[in-house]
Design a protein around this motif. Structure first.
Motif, PDB file in Angstrom:
ATOM      1  N   GLY A  39       0.802  -1.225   0.000  1.00 39.19           N
ATOM      2  CA  GLY A  39       0.000   0.000   0.000  1.00 39.19           C
ATOM      3  C   GLY A  39       0.827   1.264   0.000  1.00 39.19           C
ATOM      4  N   ALA A  40       2.153   1.140   0.202  1.00 42.54           N
ATOM      5  CA  ALA A  40       3.018   2.313   0.283  1.00 42.54           C
ATOM      6  C   ALA A  40       3.244   2.934  -1.089  1.00 42.54           C
ATOM      7  N   HIS A  41       3.531   4.238  -1.092  1.00 43.05           N
ATOM      8  CA  HIS A  41       3.930   4.912  -2.315  1.00 43.05           C
ATOM      9  C   HIS A  41       5.156   5.772  -2.058  1.00 43.05           C
ATOM     10  N   VAL A  42       5.781   6.201  -3.146  1.00 43.81           N
ATOM     11  CA  VAL A  42       6.946   7.074  -3.075  1.00 43.81           C
ATOM     12  C   VAL A  42       6.692   8.316  -3.913  1.00 43.81           C
ATOM     13  N   ASP A  43       7.369   9.400  -3.567  1.00 42.28           N
ATOM     14  CA  ASP A  43       7.374  10.599  -4.390  1.00 42.28           C
ATOM     15  C   ASP A  43       8.534  10.473  -5.374  1.00 42.28           C
ATOM     16  N   VAL A  44       8.274  10.677  -6.644  1.00 41.53           N
ATOM     17  CA  VAL A  44       9.328  10.670  -7.660  1.00 41.53           C
ATOM     18  C   VAL A  44       9.529  12.109  -8.117  1.00 41.53           C
ATOM     19  N   LEU A  45      10.741  12.624  -7.903  1.00 45.12           N
ATOM     20  CA  LEU A  45      11.058  14.019  -8.209  1.00 45.12           C
ATOM     21  C   LEU A  45      11.664  14.068  -9.605  1.00 45.12           C
ATOM     22  N   LEU A  46      10.820  14.341 -10.587  1.00 53.30           N
ATOM     23  CA  LEU A  46      11.227  14.276 -11.983  1.00 53.30           C
ATOM     24  C   LEU A  46      11.889  15.556 -12.471  1.00 53.30           C
ATOM     25  N   GLY A  47      11.680  16.655 -11.781  1.00 56.14           N
ATOM     26  CA  GLY A  47      12.270  17.933 -12.161  1.00 56.14           C
ATOM     27  C   GLY A  47      11.563  19.043 -11.423  1.00 56.14           C
ATOM     28  N   ARG A  94      14.894   5.832 -18.966  1.00 56.51           N
ATOM     29  CA  ARG A  94      15.392   4.601 -19.562  1.00 56.51           C
ATOM     30  C   ARG A  94      16.308   3.886 -18.563  1.00 56.51           C
ATOM     31  N   PRO A  95      16.687   2.626 -18.807  1.00 56.97           N
ATOM     32  CA  PRO A  95      17.693   1.990 -17.960  1.00 56.97           C
ATOM     33  C   PRO A  95      18.953   2.846 -17.890  1.00 56.97           C
ATOM     34  N   GLY A  96      19.443   3.062 -16.687  1.00 50.71           N
ATOM     35  CA  GLY A  96      20.584   3.933 -16.480  1.00 50.71           C
ATOM     36  C   GLY A  96      20.215   5.331 -16.041  1.00 50.71           C
ATOM     37  N   THR A  97      18.952   5.733 -16.205  1.00 52.02           N
ATOM     38  CA  THR A  97      18.495   7.042 -15.731  1.00 52.02           C
ATOM     39  C   THR A  97      18.554   7.090 -14.212  1.00 52.02           C
ATOM     40  N   ARG A  98      19.006   8.207 -13.676  1.00 50.68           N
ATOM     41  CA  ARG A  98      19.005   8.412 -12.226  1.00 50.68           C
ATOM     42  C   ARG A  98      17.762   9.215 -11.845  1.00 50.68           C
ATOM     43  N   LEU A  99      17.037   8.720 -10.855  1.00 48.96           N
ATOM     44  CA  LEU A  99      15.830   9.392 -10.384  1.00 48.96           C
ATOM     45  C   LEU A  99      15.946   9.661  -8.894  1.00 48.96           C
ATOM     46  N   ARG A 100      15.433  10.803  -8.476  1.00 47.20           N
ATOM     47  CA  ARG A 100      15.363  11.128  -7.048  1.00 47.20           C
ATOM     48  C   ARG A 100      13.984  10.731  -6.525  1.00 47.20           C
ATOM     49  N   LEU A 101      13.965  10.002  -5.419  1.00 48.20           N
ATOM     50  CA  LEU A 101      12.725   9.546  -4.810  1.00 48.20           C
ATOM     51  C   LEU A 101      12.718   9.904  -3.337  1.00 48.20           C
ATOM     52  N   ARG A 102      11.529  10.110  -2.814  1.00 50.06           N
ATOM     53  CA  ARG A 102      11.345  10.419  -1.404  1.00 50.06           C
ATOM     54  C   ARG A 102      10.289   9.479  -0.838  1.00 50.06           C
ATOM     55  N   GLY A 103      10.518   9.009   0.368  1.00 51.76           N
ATOM     56  CA  GLY A 103       9.557   8.098   0.992  1.00 51.76           C
ATOM     57  C   GLY A 103      10.265   6.853   1.467  1.00 51.76           C
ATOM     58  N   PRO A 104       9.531   5.763   1.591  1.00 53.36           N
ATOM     59  CA  PRO A 104       8.095   5.598   1.289  1.00 53.36           C
ATOM     60  C   PRO A 104       7.208   6.052   2.445  1.00 53.36           C
ATOM     61  N   ARG A 105       5.925   6.252   2.122  1.00 55.84           N
ATOM     62  CA  ARG A 105       4.907   6.517   3.134  1.00 55.84           C
ATOM     63  C   ARG A 105       3.682   5.671   2.794  1.00 55.84           C
ATOM     64  N   THR A 162      -0.723  19.197  -4.004  1.00 57.03           N
ATOM     65  CA  THR A 162      -1.543  20.357  -3.620  1.00 57.03           C
ATOM     66  C   THR A 162      -3.034  20.093  -3.806  1.00 57.03           C
ATOM     67  N   GLU A 163      -3.427  18.824  -3.843  1.00 53.53           N
ATOM     68  CA  GLU A 163      -4.835  18.439  -4.031  1.00 53.53           C
ATOM     69  C   GLU A 163      -5.373  17.581  -2.888  1.00 53.53           C
ATOM     70  N   GLY A 164      -4.533  17.286  -1.906  1.00 56.53           N
ATOM     71  CA  GLY A 164      -4.985  16.472  -0.784  1.00 56.53           C
ATOM     72  C   GLY A 164      -5.061  14.993  -1.077  1.00 56.53           C
ATOM     73  N   THR A 165      -4.267  14.499  -2.048  1.00 55.96           N
ATOM     74  CA  THR A 165      -4.331  13.081  -2.397  1.00 55.96           C
ATOM     75  C   THR A 165      -3.059  12.307  -2.089  1.00 55.96           C
ATOM     76  N   CYS A 166      -1.917  12.984  -1.901  1.00 55.26           N
ATOM     77  CA  CYS A 166      -0.653  12.248  -1.808  1.00 55.26           C
ATOM     78  C   CYS A 166      -0.137  12.080  -0.390  1.00 55.26           C
ATOM     79  N   GLY A 167      -0.489  12.958   0.529  1.00 55.92           N
ATOM     80  CA  GLY A 167      -0.022  12.842   1.907  1.00 55.92           C
ATOM     81  C   GLY A 167       1.333  13.473   2.179  1.00 55.92           C
ATOM     82  N   THR A 168       1.967  14.088   1.174  1.00 51.60           N
ATOM     83  CA  THR A 168       3.310  14.637   1.362  1.00 51.60           C
ATOM     84  C   THR A 168       3.335  15.738   2.407  1.00 51.60           C
ATOM     85  N   CYS A 169       2.323  16.582   2.452  1.00 54.40           N
ATOM     86  CA  CYS A 169       2.338  17.746   3.345  1.00 54.40           C
ATOM     87  C   CYS A 169       1.698  17.464   4.701  1.00 54.40           C
TER      88      CYS A 169
END
Length: 314
Positions: free
Chosen positions: A42-50, A91-102, A264-271
């Motif tokens: 049930g957990a999710h992560v924030d993916v910081l794409l830019g 793509r494979p080899g791409t570096r992504l920043r993630l936050r979580g999980p929550r 900013t819609e009250g759906t993700c729980g980040t704030c």
């Protein structure tokens, strides 16, 4: 816990594969190896794409395998750019920043479960099935989608046999919810994730207390006090005014307070922020009814105050 203390990780995309038509699955690991943080179904992560492009995706791999995380992303034609970026740039080899999980959609212990998934809503449900199966629970899954080809992870679901019912809309029409919600045995928990209309229908039909849902989109605005009020920042004693038409998040950020936020819609729980004093007017789609009644925490991007003053752990 106030969420701006959450750690950010830089992970490497190890594998990219199609989970269904229009759905890409990404497997990620630490660049230098080593275990990833513990997570539960049930957990999710924030993916910081830019800059300004931050999205939430459910973890849909095996929680016992801490060497990798897996997410799946549906390309949305009318989306806000996040899914298009993943599909075209990652793509494979791409570096992504993630936050979580929550996790605001945790699998609670029960002897019986009924799972309902619509489309990409299968992603948080998938690890729940494995957990329920390992626990020896009585469970079934009803899984609907536009077409069979558009339904992700159907190959992985085959091992569960007739516990899983697939209902592509072009073959079987709209999902028949009656077998899930009618005459529900006492003590059964129902977990559902999917489109807004599916979740609305489940909320209308399920017995009180049995249903757990996760929404990708906000619900209609709730009635409540939309005028001005004060927020006291408990860590400094500072008072910040929140004018009518301005969210708590906007007000505290304008005052120079660093807080995490995303949808900013009250759906993700980040704030999510702890409430020290006062009664929040909850307008999110994350907290359960019991959590709203307790009033210990709130999503400051949409929720307001039932009164004139809140004290928050900021």
């Amino acid at each position: 816990m106030t969420t701006y203390e959450m750690t950010t990780y830089e992970l490497l995309v190890e594998r990219r594969e199609w989970a269904a038509d229009g759905v890409v699955a990404l497997t990620l690991r630490h660049q230098r190896g080593g275990p990833l943080p513990v997570w539960t179904p049930g957990a999710h992560v924030d993916v910081l794409l830019g800059p300004g492009l931050e999205r939430q995706y459910s973890l849909c791999g095996d929680p016992a395998d801490r060497s990798v995380w897996r997410i799946a992303v549906l390309r949305e034609a009318d989306g806000r750019g996040g899914s298009a970026y993943v599909h075209t740039e990652v793509r494979p080899g791409t570096r992504l920043r993630l936050r979580g999980p929550r996790n605001h959609f945790a699998l609670e212990p029960a002897a019986r479960y009924r799972f309902v998934a619509g489309g990409i809503g299968i992603t948080p449900i998938l690890p729940m099935l494995a957990a329920a199966d390992r626990a020896g629970a009585d469970w079934t899954l009803l899984y609907g989608g536009r077409t069979r080809a558009s339904m992700a992870f159907t190959g992985e679901l085959r091992r569960y046999g007739d516990r899983v019912t697939l209902r592509p809309r072009d073959e079987a029409g709209p999902l028949d919810l009656a077998p899930v919600v009618d005459d529900l045995p006492e003590g059964t928990l129902v977990y559902c994730c999917g489109t807004g209309p599916l979740l609305d229908a489940m909320e209308e039909r399920c017995p009180a207390g049995a249903l757990r849902v996760e929404r990708f989109r906000p619900t209609a605005p709730r009635d409540g006090y939309d005028g001005e009020f004060e927020v006291v920042l408990a860590r400094t004693g500072r008072t910040v005014g929140v004018p009518a038409g301005v969210s708590v998040l906007e007000a505290v950020r304008a005052a120079g307070v660093e807080v995490l936020y995303s949808c900013t819609e009250g759906t993700c729980g980040t704030c999510e922020t702890d409430v020290v004093e006062g009664v929040p007017d909850h307008r999110d789609t994350v907290l359960t009814g019991a959590e709203r009644a307790a009033g210990d925490t709130m999503m400051i991007c949409v929720s307001r105050c039932r009164g004139r003053r809140l004290v928050l752990d900021l």
